[in-house]
Every structure is written in C-alpha cells, then in structure tokens.
Design a protein around this motif. Sequence first.
Motif, PDB file in Angstrom:
ATOM      1  N   ALA A  95       0.829  -1.094  -0.071  1.00 17.38           N
ATOM      2  CA  ALA A  95       0.066   0.001   0.039  1.00 17.38           C
ATOM      3  C   ALA A  95       0.709   1.240   0.012  1.00 17.38           C
ATOM      4  O   ALA A  95       0.624   2.418  -0.456  1.00 17.38           O
ATOM      5  CB  ALA A  95      -0.721   0.187   1.177  1.00 17.38           C
ATOM      6  N   LEU A  98       1.026   2.912  -3.351  1.00 18.71           N
ATOM      7  CA  LEU A  98       0.088   3.580  -3.863  1.00 18.71           C
ATOM      8  C   LEU A  98       0.075   5.132  -3.570  1.00 18.71           C
ATOM      9  O   LEU A  98      -0.785   6.008  -4.357  1.00 18.71           O
ATOM     10  CB  LEU A  98      -1.340   3.234  -3.428  1.00 18.71           C
ATOM     11  CG  LEU A  98      -1.808   1.727  -3.754  1.00 18.71           C
ATOM     12  CD1 LEU A  98      -2.797   1.072  -2.952  1.00 18.71           C
ATOM     13  CD2 LEU A  98      -2.215   1.699  -5.388  1.00 18.71           C
ATOM     14  N   GLN A  99       1.131   5.549  -2.872  1.00 14.03           N
ATOM     15  CA  GLN A  99       1.262   6.743  -2.424  1.00 14.03           C
ATOM     16  C   GLN A  99       1.504   7.733  -3.783  1.00 14.03           C
ATOM     17  O   GLN A  99       2.320   7.430  -4.477  1.00 14.03           O
ATOM     18  CB  GLN A  99       2.389   7.192  -1.264  1.00 14.03           C
ATOM     19  CG  GLN A  99       1.947   6.733  -0.017  1.00 14.03           C
ATOM     20  CD  GLN A  99       3.118   6.968   0.995  1.00 14.03           C
ATOM     21  OE1 GLN A  99       3.928   7.314   0.578  1.00 14.03           O
ATOM     22  NE2 GLN A  99       2.689   6.633   2.122  1.00 14.03           N
ATOM     23  N   ARG A 121      -7.744  -6.037 -14.136  1.00 12.99           N
ATOM     24  CA  ARG A 121      -6.395  -5.753 -13.451  1.00 12.99           C
ATOM     25  C   ARG A 121      -5.565  -7.278 -13.597  1.00 12.99           C
ATOM     26  O   ARG A 121      -5.624  -8.074 -12.524  1.00 12.99           O
ATOM     27  CB  ARG A 121      -6.425  -5.287 -12.245  1.00 12.99           C
ATOM     28  CG  ARG A 121      -6.983  -3.963 -12.270  1.00 12.99           C
ATOM     29  CD  ARG A 121      -7.137  -2.925 -10.681  1.00 12.99           C
ATOM     30  NE  ARG A 121      -7.851  -3.829 -10.035  1.00 12.99           N
ATOM     31  CZ  ARG A 121      -8.301  -3.438  -8.702  1.00 12.99           C
ATOM     32  NH1 ARG A 121      -7.449  -2.180  -8.126  1.00 12.99           N
ATOM     33  NH2 ARG A 121      -8.879  -3.980  -8.003  1.00 12.99           N
ATOM     34  N   LYS A 173      -0.739   3.116 -10.640  1.00 12.20           N
ATOM     35  CA  LYS A 173      -1.417   3.741  -9.288  1.00 12.20           C
ATOM     36  C   LYS A 173      -2.965   4.169  -9.360  1.00 12.20           C
ATOM     37  O   LYS A 173      -3.747   4.164  -8.639  1.00 12.20           O
ATOM     38  CB  LYS A 173      -0.574   4.640  -8.737  1.00 12.20           C
ATOM     39  CG  LYS A 173       0.729   4.132  -8.136  1.00 12.20           C
ATOM     40  CD  LYS A 173       1.686   4.942  -7.486  1.00 12.20           C
ATOM     41  CE  LYS A 173       1.774   6.231  -8.116  1.00 12.20           C
ATOM     42  NZ  LYS A 173       2.958   6.952  -7.042  1.00 12.20           N
ATOM     43  N   ASP A 176      -5.129   1.765  -9.170  1.00 12.12           N
ATOM     44  CA  ASP A 176      -5.524   1.165  -7.816  1.00 12.12           C
ATOM     45  C   ASP A 176      -4.481  -0.043  -7.863  1.00 12.12           C
ATOM     46  O   ASP A 176      -4.889  -0.855  -7.071  1.00 12.12           O
ATOM     47  CB  ASP A 176      -6.675   1.073  -7.391  1.00 12.12           C
ATOM     48  CG  ASP A 176      -7.067   1.012  -6.017  1.00 12.12           C
ATOM     49  OD1 ASP A 176      -6.257   1.765  -5.364  1.00 12.12           O
ATOM     50  OD2 ASP A 176      -7.814   0.351  -5.282  1.00 12.12           O
ATOM     51  N   VAL A 177      -3.640  -0.114  -8.388  1.00 14.44           N
ATOM     52  CA  VAL A 177      -2.580  -1.355  -8.259  1.00 14.44           C
ATOM     53  C   VAL A 177      -1.115  -0.649  -7.860  1.00 14.44           C
ATOM     54  O   VAL A 177      -0.470   0.278  -8.464  1.00 14.44           O
ATOM     55  CB  VAL A 177      -2.252  -1.826  -9.672  1.00 14.44           C
ATOM     56  CG1 VAL A 177      -1.265  -3.012  -9.500  1.00 14.44           C
ATOM     57  CG2 VAL A 177      -3.744  -2.733 -10.085  1.00 14.44           C
ATOM     58  N   PRO A 178      -0.873  -1.132  -6.487  1.00 11.15           N
ATOM     59  CA  PRO A 178       0.677  -0.659  -6.125  1.00 11.15           C
ATOM     60  C   PRO A 178       1.608  -0.842  -7.249  1.00 11.15           C
ATOM     61  O   PRO A 178       1.833  -1.998  -7.904  1.00 11.15           O
ATOM     62  CB  PRO A 178       0.800  -1.665  -5.136  1.00 11.15           C
ATOM     63  CG  PRO A 178      -0.666  -2.021  -4.557  1.00 11.15           C
ATOM     64  CD  PRO A 178      -1.355  -2.243  -5.853  1.00 11.15           C
ATOM     65  N   ARG A 230       9.246   4.900  -4.717  1.00 13.35           N
ATOM     66  CA  ARG A 230       8.427   5.276  -5.332  1.00 13.35           C
ATOM     67  C   ARG A 230       8.597   5.782  -6.701  1.00 13.35           C
ATOM     68  O   ARG A 230       7.636   5.797  -7.466  1.00 13.35           O
ATOM     69  CB  ARG A 230       7.305   6.410  -4.353  1.00 13.35           C
ATOM     70  CG  ARG A 230       7.047   5.662  -3.047  1.00 13.35           C
ATOM     71  CD  ARG A 230       6.470   6.777  -2.178  1.00 13.35           C
ATOM     72  NE  ARG A 230       7.771   7.834  -1.834  1.00 13.35           N
ATOM     73  CZ  ARG A 230       7.439   8.650  -1.099  1.00 13.35           C
ATOM     74  NH1 ARG A 230       6.362   9.187  -0.563  1.00 13.35           N
ATOM     75  NH2 ARG A 230       8.565   9.707  -1.089  1.00 13.35           N
TER      76      ARG A 230
END
Length: 259
Positions: A95, A98-99, A121, A173, A176-178, A230
């Motif tokens: 998670a 996802l930032q 996905r 991201k 919604d996929v890390p 990231r």
Amino acid sequence: MKLMINHQTHYQYSDWAKNSIQYIKMMPQTNEHQQIHTWDVSVPGQKHIKKDAFNNIWLTSTQREPYQQMLIMAQGIVEVNFENQFGITNSLSPALFLQPTTTTLCNSEMLAFAKCYVDQRTVLNFQKLAEALLNYMPYTTASTSVTHTAIESFSMRQGVCQDHSHVFIAMAKALDVPARYASGYLYVQNQSHLASHAWAEIFLDGQWHVIDVSNQIFRPDAHVYVAIGRDYWDVAPVRGIREQGGIETMYSIVQVLAC
C-alpha cells in the motif's frame, strides 16, 4: 550467473568546490534474486552508511577540502538467480506504493490510455499496456532529464527508462494497483551496458511483477537490484549539495559483464 559491474561517475567543476555532501545509493544487497560476492564504493571524504525508509543502503560522504574533480566508483561481483520470476520481496506494505508523488501523477489522458489496455487488472493486461506505451513513446536517448514528470514525458511521446517507469507507475497507481520504481543494472549479452537502468514493478496476486517497459522484459532475468522506491528521487544513485564550484559537468560509465 556471476556479473562483474563497474560504475563510474565523473564530476568536474569550473571553479573550486568545497564543503560538499553526497548522498549515494549504489550498493546492492543480497536477496532471493541475487548474491553480492564483493562490492565497494570509492568516494572521497568521510563516509557514513545507513538504510533509508525503503531498506536501501544509503552512503553519505562529506568532503571539506576544495576540489575541482570528483570520481565516485562502485564495483563488484554479483551472482544473479536467472530462474527467479518475480521482483524482490521486503517487509514494506504494498500500500505504500500507492502513495502519489509529484513525479508520478496521472492525468485524464494517461488514464484513458491505460484503460484501453487494462479493462481487468491482470498481469497480462499490464504487459500489453507496457508494449503499447513503448510504441507510443519510443526510447529516445537524451530526450529528457531527471526533472521530467510522468505527465511531461507522456506529452512529449518519448523518453528513456526512467520516463517509461514513471509513466507506467503513474498509470498503475491510477488504476489502484501498487507500483514501485526499481533502479540497478541490466545485463545485455555480448555488450557493455552504457548506463544504469530503471524499471517498474506492480503488485498483483501477492507478488511483485517486473514491468521493464524500455526492454519489454517481464521477469528479472537480466536485472541487478540496487534500490527500490516510489520514483527516481527515492533511489537516485547520487544526490548532493556543495558550496561554490561554478558550473558542474558529469558523465557516467557503466559496464555489466559476465565473469
């Protein structure tokens, strides 16, 4: 397979520089994908080693004496497990990746592009997105700089491995996929790889999956991990500050050879 890596970064200044601090992330670690047999980073000044928030080895070098040239050299022997199919694991929560970061923001045009290929996905669909992305923005040497964001690179429709990784991470991201940024080295058989490398990875089905957009490689067969984060700024090989020095020029030499 054992790989011999030699990474040299040469700096030259038009005036005397002094009181510099270099933050260096050029030290790979042993993990399930690779074993470090020997490794050393040569840099002038006083050195201090610790780990950052992503568990990367972080070397800090402080140099007080005036200088007009500086060489940072990392070299060693790494044995890679070419049977490994997935990205390396660590204790960090997926998670975290996802930032949002300034460099990996996604606009509506990029999201629409991604949705054309990722209606569900799955790893296969993300691989199709990677192929489409390389066709849309071909690898173009020296077309961008480290300051370019994903949105800027996508609008230019060209870039290098750093740009491909940033754009892909931004899209993943947004879906919604890390997704994380990996830096290191790439082994190309019978050639000397001329630069350090970067690629993206996504977390699906409980595993990190390699998405090397620039080379269309989807497992870490030829990769040596140095750092993960990231975006580029989390893993930059060298960052620093100094007093004076005038105009700085820099060039790098990287060799990755089987031994």
